[in-house]
Write a protein that holds these residues in place. Structure first.
Motif, short mmCIF file in Angstrom:
data_model
loop_
_atom_site.label_atom_id
_atom_site.label_comp_id
_atom_site.label_asym_id
_atom_site.label_seq_id
_atom_site.Cartn_x
_atom_site.Cartn_y
_atom_site.Cartn_z
N GLY A 43 0.80 -1.23 0.00
CA GLY A 43 0.00 0.00 0.00
C GLY A 43 0.83 1.27 0.00
N GLY A 45 2.52 2.52 -2.31
CA GLY A 45 2.49 3.23 -3.59
C GLY A 45 3.57 2.77 -4.56
N LYS A 46 4.15 1.60 -4.31
CA LYS A 46 5.21 1.10 -5.21
C LYS A 46 4.68 1.00 -6.64
N GLY A 47 3.52 0.35 -6.77
CA GLY A 47 2.95 0.17 -8.10
C GLY A 47 2.62 1.49 -8.75
N THR A 48 2.07 2.41 -7.96
CA THR A 48 1.67 3.72 -8.49
C THR A 48 2.91 4.49 -8.95
N ARG A 154 -8.43 -0.10 -2.06
CA ARG A 154 -7.75 -0.42 -3.33
C ARG A 154 -8.62 -1.37 -4.17
N TYR A 164 -6.61 1.16 -8.63
CA TYR A 164 -7.43 2.36 -8.45
C TYR A 164 -7.68 2.55 -6.97
N ASN A 169 -7.32 7.93 -7.26
CA ASN A 169 -7.35 7.75 -8.72
C ASN A 169 -8.52 6.84 -9.11
N THR A 227 1.39 10.38 -2.45
CA THR A 227 2.27 10.04 -3.58
C THR A 227 2.58 11.29 -4.42
N1 LIG Z 1 -5.46 8.31 -1.03
C1 LIG Z 1 -4.32 7.97 -1.66
N2 LIG Z 1 -4.23 6.79 -2.25
C2 LIG Z 1 -3.06 6.48 -2.89
C3 LIG Z 1 -1.97 7.37 -2.97
N3 LIG Z 1 -0.97 6.78 -3.66
C4 LIG Z 1 -1.43 5.55 -4.01
N4 LIG Z 1 -2.69 5.38 -3.57
C5 LIG Z 1 -3.58 4.22 -3.68
O1 LIG Z 1 -3.17 3.34 -2.63
C6 LIG Z 1 -3.31 1.99 -3.04
C7 LIG Z 1 -1.96 1.29 -2.89
O2 LIG Z 1 -1.07 1.78 -3.89
P1 LIG Z 1 -0.18 0.76 -4.73
O3 LIG Z 1 0.57 1.56 -5.73
O4 LIG Z 1 -1.03 -0.36 -5.20
O5 LIG Z 1 0.82 0.27 -3.55
P2 LIG Z 1 1.79 -0.99 -3.46
O6 LIG Z 1 1.06 -2.04 -2.70
O7 LIG Z 1 2.97 -0.47 -2.68
O8 LIG Z 1 2.15 -1.38 -4.86
C8 LIG Z 1 -3.87 2.02 -4.47
O9 LIG Z 1 -5.28 1.88 -4.42
C9 LIG Z 1 -3.47 3.42 -4.96
O10 LIG Z 1 -4.37 3.89 -5.95
C10 LIG Z 1 -2.12 8.66 -2.32
O11 LIG Z 1 -1.23 9.52 -2.33
N5 LIG Z 1 -3.31 8.89 -1.71
#
Ligand SMILES: Nc1nc2c(ncn2[C@@H]2O[C@H](COP(=O)(O)OP(=O)(O)O)[C@@H](O)[C@H]2O)c(=O)[nH]1
Ligand SMILES: Nc1ncnc2c1ncn2[C@@H]1O[C@H](COP(=O)(O)OP(=O)(O)O)[C@@H](O)[C@H]1O
Length: 251
Positions: A43, A45-48, A154, A164, A169, A227
């Motif tokens: 969560g 934000g790695k993927g984002t 998510r 998303y 987003n 992010t």
């Molecule tokens: N509210 C919010 N959500 C975010 C932000 N950055 C990413 N997300 C959301 O948080 C969730 C986790 O991000 P993701 O990139 O999947 O994280 P990962 O598990 O590290 O790959 C997703 O639903 C993203 O859309 C942010 O700055 N604010």
């Protein structure tokens, strides 16, 4: 917030995959191949962030989680076993993920690498050391409460891994993927019980990995809850290593 806490942009220390035998002519670009890793808890934000890097810098990223989910699709006993780790929010054993990733990276040895979620343990980091010298490691430090909130909100498109969040987003149309129109789902391991286990396990496993990369001077840590605020610093760091194909402002 302290973006870039563990070090700012440094001049490029770009490396190439060591030649496996006698000199083979290497194209000029190969000496500039990027070897980068994005680490952070579920969560964070790695993927984002990887998706933004990939688009701005014209490269592909490889998410170990998405790659595992795709690889398990084939079924079989080993697949079913690994599936249980994923669903319970546990790390897949090192030898399983390492074998998968090494085989995939071997196929990509002439491409830039941007790894999302690998390595997550010291054993995995050592395996990666065996095939390349990393240029930079980006670590995302996000408060625990923020992680929990994000994961519960998510939604993913399973086939592509597109993610998303209903606030951050949202999809153009609620419940469906923007590009394919297919339904979005919530991941099994984003259920609150699994999330707590994943966050705990992440910390224990990641600590020695971070220490290793910090000691090598390649760890760049970014802290914050948004992010969009971390992104410009990441963009600047990447720009010092590889030319962007799109400007930073365009999300
Ligand atoms: N509210 C919010 N959500 C975010 C932000 N950055 C990413 N997300 C959301 O948080 C969730 C986790 O991000 P993701 O990139 O999947 O994280 P990962 O598990 O590290 O790959 C997703 O639903 C993203 O859309 C942010 O700055 N604010
Ligand atoms: N490097 C890895 N080592 C072991 N297991 C992994 C690794 N990467 C992904 N996984 C497995 O895949 C799951 C999902 O990973 P990922 O998609 O990166 O999600 P997140 O970053 O939200 O944890 C993890 O909980 C774990 O079971």
């Amino acid at each position: 917030m302290c973006p870039g806490g563990a070090g700012g942009a440094r001049p490029g220390r770009l490396t190439r995959v060591p030649p496996r035998s006698a000199p083979v002519p290497v194209p000029a670009m190969a000496s500039k191949l990027l070897r980068a890793v994005v680490l952070g808890p579920p969560g964070s934000g790695k993927g984002t962030v990887c998706e933004r890097i990939a688009r701005r810098f014209g490269l592909q990223h490889l998410s170990s989680g998405q790659f595992l989910r795709e690889s398990l699709g084939g079924g079989g006993e080993a697949g079913a076993l690994a599936q249980q780790y994923l669903e319970r929010g546990l790390l897949v054993p090192d030898h399983v993920i390492t074998r998968l990733m090494m085989a995939e990276l071997e196929k990509r040895r002439e491409q830039h690498w941007l790894l999302d979620g690998f390595p997550r343990t010291l054993g995995q980091a050592k395996a990666l050391d065996g095939i390349c010298q990393l240029d930079l490691v980006i670590s995302l430090n996000i408060p625990f409460e923020t992680l929990k909130d994000r994961l519960s909100a998510r939604w993913v498109h399973p086939a592509s891994g597109r993610v998303y969040n209903m606030d951050f987003n949202p999809p153009h149309t609620q419940g469906v993927d923007d590009l394919t129109g297919e339904p979005l789902v919530q991941r099994e391991d984003d259920r609150p019980e699994a999330v707590a286990a994943r966050l705990r396990k992440y910390k224990d496993a990641a600590k020695p990995v971070m220490e290793l990369y910090k000691s090598r001077g390649i760890l760049h840590s970014f802290s914050g809850t948004e992010t969009n605020k971390i992104w410009p610093y990441v963009y600047t760091l990447l720009s010092s290593r590889i030319p962007p194909v799109l400007p930073e402002e365009e999300h």
